[in-house]
Design an enzyme around this catalytic site. Structure first.
Site, PDB file in Angstrom:
ATOM      1  N   GLY A 109      -1.174   3.522  -5.669  1.00 23.49           N
ATOM      2  CA  GLY A 109      -2.108   2.403  -5.701  1.00 23.49           C
ATOM      3  C   GLY A 109      -2.134   1.620  -4.410  1.00 23.49           C
ATOM      4  N   GLY A 127       3.042   4.003  -1.471  1.00 21.54           N
ATOM      5  CA  GLY A 127       3.356   4.404  -2.836  1.00 21.54           C
ATOM      6  C   GLY A 127       2.067   4.481  -3.630  1.00 21.54           C
ATOM      7  CG  HIS A 132      -2.247   8.185   4.158  1.00 22.38           C
ATOM      8  ND1 HIS A 132      -1.829   8.390   2.862  1.00 22.38           N
ATOM      9  CD2 HIS A 132      -2.329   9.416   4.732  1.00 22.38           C
ATOM     10  CE1 HIS A 132      -1.660   9.690   2.667  1.00 22.38           C
ATOM     11  NE2 HIS A 132      -1.958  10.338   3.779  1.00 22.38           N
ATOM     12  CG  ASP A 133      -3.751   4.089   0.150  1.00 21.03           C
ATOM     13  OD1 ASP A 133      -3.042   5.114   0.207  1.00 21.03           O
ATOM     14  OD2 ASP A 133      -3.380   3.037  -0.409  1.00 21.03           O
ATOM     15  CE1 TYR A 173      -4.323  -1.219  -0.116  1.00 19.53           C
ATOM     16  CE2 TYR A 173      -3.226  -3.038   0.978  1.00 19.53           C
ATOM     17  CZ  TYR A 173      -4.303  -2.533   0.284  1.00 19.53           C
ATOM     18  OH  TYR A 173      -5.349  -3.348  -0.035  1.00 19.53           O
ATOM     19  CG  ASP A 228      -1.211  14.039   4.443  1.00 22.00           C
ATOM     20  OD1 ASP A 228      -1.754  13.019   3.971  1.00 22.00           O
ATOM     21  OD2 ASP A 228      -0.918  15.040   3.757  1.00 22.00           O
TER      22      ASP A 228
END
Length: 122
Positions: free
Chosen positions: A31, A29, A47-48, A27, A89
């Protein structure tokens, strides 16, 4: 913005976000798929998911406002959407810091073919 995320990782976790997390696990980076490989990869998964819940602005591009108070990052500004990006973040950078001890170089540039398990929901 992603540039601010990189800065927060350095401020909070004390390491380069691009170097350590630019291509890590399934996860970290661009995509993401499959199951997170360890606690640091899970930070990126969360975070995604956090970015996925942001509506009304662009988490990767929009610039937000924050201050440093007694060594802590405080997200601010009048735009609730940008404040939410900042919180995503900040939480990820804290997660990276809290999981530095289990960071494992074997997940650097981890092949996507190893990330085929069914993903868990956010």
């Amino acid at each position: 913005s992603l540039m601010q995320f990189k800065t927060l990782i350095m401020k909070i976790a004390g390491r380069s976000g691009i170097w350590y997390y630019g291509s890590y696990g399934c996860y970290c980076g661009g995509g993401g798929q499959g199951r997170p490989q360890d606690a640091s990869d899970r930070c990126c998964f969360v975070h995604d998911c956090c970015y996925g819940k942001v509506t009304g602005c662009n988490p990767k591009m929009d610039v937000y406002t924050y201050t440093e108070e007694n060594g802590a990052i405080v997200c601010g500004g009048d735009d609730p959407c940008k404040k939410q990006i900042c919180e995503c973040d900040k939480d990820a950078a804290i997660c990276f810091r809290d999981n530095i001890d289990t960071y494992d170089n074997k997940y650097w540039f981890f092949p996507a073919k190893n990330c085929q398990e069914e993903s868990e929901p956010c």
